[in-house]
Scaffold this motif. Sequence first.
Motif, PDB file in Angstrom:
ATOM      1  N   VAL A 188       0.857  -1.177   0.000  1.00 24.70           N
ATOM      2  CA  VAL A 188       0.000   0.000   0.000  1.00 24.70           C
ATOM      3  C   VAL A 188       0.896   1.230   0.000  1.00 24.70           C
ATOM      4  CG1 VAL A 188      -1.696   1.253   1.390  1.00 24.70           C
ATOM      5  CG2 VAL A 188      -1.831  -1.231   1.221  1.00 24.70           C
ATOM      6  N   VAL A 218      -3.185  -1.036   6.730  1.00 29.64           N
ATOM      7  CA  VAL A 218      -3.079  -2.486   6.715  1.00 29.64           C
ATOM      8  C   VAL A 218      -3.632  -2.945   8.058  1.00 29.64           C
ATOM      9  CG1 VAL A 218      -1.574  -4.501   6.633  1.00 29.64           C
ATOM     10  CG2 VAL A 218      -1.075  -2.514   5.193  1.00 29.64           C
ATOM     11  N   ASP A 273      -4.225  -5.882  10.473  1.00 29.31           N
ATOM     12  CA  ASP A 273      -3.621  -7.187  10.720  1.00 29.31           C
ATOM     13  C   ASP A 273      -4.222  -7.787  11.992  1.00 29.31           C
ATOM     14  OD1 ASP A 273      -1.978  -9.373  10.501  1.00 29.31           O
ATOM     15  OD2 ASP A 273      -0.103  -8.270  10.738  1.00 29.31           O
ATOM     16  N   LYS A 322      -5.786  -4.971   3.345  1.00 25.31           N
ATOM     17  CA  LYS A 322      -4.934  -3.874   2.898  1.00 25.31           C
ATOM     18  C   LYS A 322      -5.832  -2.899   2.145  1.00 25.31           C
ATOM     19  CE  LYS A 322      -0.562  -6.345   2.497  1.00 25.31           C
ATOM     20  NZ  LYS A 322       0.615  -6.519   1.639  1.00 25.31           N
TER      21      LYS A 322
END
Length: 142
Positions: free
Chosen positions: A7, A12, A14, A55
């Motif tokens: 990105v 992002v 996670d 993402k």
Amino acid sequence: MLNISGVQEGYVLDHIKAGTALKIYRDLGLEQHDYTVAIIMNVKSNKMGRKDILKIECPIGSIDLDVLGFIDHNITVNIVKNGFITDKLKLKLPKEVHNVIRCKNPRCITTIEQELEQVFILTDPEHEVYRCKYCEEKYERK
């Protein structure tokens, strides 16, 4: 090995509980935008066994991260600028959530007035209890 490009600007997400990335995609309202989104599901994880990753290529600040805190405050939010992670956010339960929980009270104004936002306010942080802004209907996170 599967390779998903990085990105340049965005987020992002996670450490998402395995199998829940699509729900998070919908709860964040990402289908209403033209952001580039990579949904990676069922990834091996030393910490969790299996996890999902999202993402999102989008302008910073364009996503309501309070929704994530409500869904799962253990999700790691990495902020990406110029292709590099510049910050990691620690999520917490939001004081107020909009259009994530639906009021179950049949007499609530939100049942009649469909265009009203579903707003729930955190009333008991210790037990993770939210109440409808309009009728005080209780919602307990489980």
